[in-house]
Write an enzyme that holds these catalytic residues in place. Structure first.
Site, PDB file in Angstrom:
ATOM      1  N   GLU A 189       0.852  -0.934  -0.041  1.00  0.00           N
ATOM      2  CA  GLU A 189      -0.082   0.012  -0.036  1.00  0.00           C
ATOM      3  C   GLU A 189       0.835   1.344  -0.081  1.00  0.00           C
ATOM      4  O   GLU A 189       1.892   1.153   0.674  1.00  0.00           O
ATOM      5  CB  GLU A 189      -0.863   0.069   1.176  1.00  0.00           C
ATOM      6  CG  GLU A 189      -1.826   1.279   1.503  1.00  0.00           C
ATOM      7  CD  GLU A 189      -2.103   1.224   2.964  1.00  0.00           C
ATOM      8  OE1 GLU A 189      -3.559   1.700   3.139  1.00  0.00           O
ATOM      9  OE2 GLU A 189      -1.733   0.719   3.861  1.00  0.00           O
ATOM     10  N   LYS A 245      -9.649   1.803  -1.689  1.00  0.00           N
ATOM     11  CA  LYS A 245      -9.849   1.525  -0.425  1.00  0.00           C
ATOM     12  C   LYS A 245     -11.014   1.752   0.137  1.00  0.00           C
ATOM     13  O   LYS A 245     -11.405   3.091   0.154  1.00  0.00           O
ATOM     14  CB  LYS A 245      -8.625   1.803   0.465  1.00  0.00           C
ATOM     15  CG  LYS A 245      -8.612   1.327   1.745  1.00  0.00           C
ATOM     16  CD  LYS A 245      -7.223   1.578   2.595  1.00  0.00           C
ATOM     17  CE  LYS A 245      -7.291   1.010   4.047  1.00  0.00           C
ATOM     18  NZ  LYS A 245      -5.952   1.392   4.780  1.00  0.00           N
ATOM     19  N   CYS A 255      -4.837  -2.933   2.918  1.00  0.00           N
ATOM     20  CA  CYS A 255      -4.436  -2.782   4.340  1.00  0.00           C
ATOM     21  C   CYS A 255      -5.709  -3.378   5.521  1.00  0.00           C
ATOM     22  O   CYS A 255      -6.158  -4.391   5.204  1.00  0.00           O
ATOM     23  CB  CYS A 255      -4.199  -1.370   4.846  1.00  0.00           C
ATOM     24  SG  CYS A 255      -3.355  -1.411   6.433  1.00  0.00           S
TER      25      CYS A 255
END
Length: 304
Positions: A47, A127, A172
């Site tokens: 990331e 995300k 994540c």
């Protein structure tokens, strides 16, 4: 004939705030080349792979904040990574901060892309599960301002055909949410991959610090097993600007078994032989979605 490939993870050591994109790309190129020399067909990078994890600071200067984002992909500095991937015939997954202007309004996302062997972007994810907080909190030794610097992703959890495999992405915190895995599992993902920047210290609940690695691996193993998919997680790790980031980048089989795990807190490449057809073992004999799921009883998940 079984469908075989070599899957790699390129873990990054710390990236200093002063480190340039050019310097970071050199490191990524080295790992890309190293993975290809081991026969890898695809490599997963972390990331926000081009910069330090900037949400740990509270910025008041918009121009300074914008300097951490990419306005095009690939831009001139990053293009050599795409060109080398095409030359070596290896695809990759990589995360970065994305800045787009729509209707005169700036929009910022924590983004990940899938690149195929010819070096073309074939998939994008933004995300969705943003952790942290939006306003400065003085008690913290470092901030976690993802909710300030990004908006939640608007692309859902897509699955793409990348060369010979069906791939989905997480970033994540997404890996902790079973809903993300299940959507990609229902869409037939055979490899679910992504990157992370996970501090080993969580200021609101420091009593959980000793469980950071356990929770990370638990999420990866459970997600793989319950969806019959291979998974790969690439971390940015080590002491980065006075913040210790979790290691243990990994590759996990559809059975939930860890088949490759990093052992350092620096740039490191791990690989594993992957048989994509093993996904069928779980999806036909244990988690047969069509035969066993009862979605009429799951409505509460989406309602609340």
């Amino acid at each position: 004939m079984t469908r075989q490939m070599i899957l790699a993870v390129g873990q990054q050591g710390p990236i200093a705030r002063a480190e340039t994109r050019e310097q970071v790309v050199v490191r990524l190129l080295y790992m890309l080349t190293k993975a290809a020399s081991r026969g890898a067909n695809f490599i997963v990078f972390p990331e926000l792979a081009f910069t330090t994890f900037f949400p740990r600071w509270h910025f008041t200067d918009e121009a300074e904040l914008d300097s951490f984002y990419e306005t095009e992909m690939p831009g001139p500095v990053v293009r050599p990574l795409f060109e080398k991937a095409a030359e070596l015939g290896i695809g990759f997954n990589l995360g970065y901060a994305e800045l787009v202007v729509e209707g005169g309004v700036k929009r910022r996302f924590n983004t990940s892309i899938l690149v195929d062997k010819p070096g073309k972007i074939v998939g994008k994810y933004r995300k969705i599960h943003l952790p942290g907080h939006k306003e400065y909190e003085a008690y913290r030794p470092f901030q976690h301002l993802e909710k300030r610097y990004f908006e939640p992703g608007d692309l859902g959890f897509p699955v793409y055909d990348v060369d010979a495999a069906k791939m989905g992405m997480f970033i994540c915190n997404d890996r902790r949410w079973p809903e993300a895995w299940r959507v990609m599992g229902l869409r037939g993902a055979e490899i679910i991959c992504g990157g992370y920047n996970t501090p080993t210290h969580n200021p609101p609940v420091p009593q959980h610090d000793h469980l950071t690695s356990f929770h990370h691996l638990l999420s990866m193993q459970a997600g793989s097993y319950q969806n019959g998919a291979w998974s790969a997680a690439a971390g940015k790790v080590g002491m980065e600007e006075n913040c210790m980031l979790l290691g243990h980048s990994c590759i996990v089989a559809p059975t939930g078994e860890i088949v490759a795990l990093t052992t350092t807190l620096e740039d490191e490449v791990i690989t594993a032989a992957v048989c994509l057809d093993r996904c069928r073992e779980l999806r036909e004999h244990i988690f047969n979605f069509k035969q066993h799921r009862q979605p009429q009883h799951y409505g509460l998940i989406a309602e609340l």
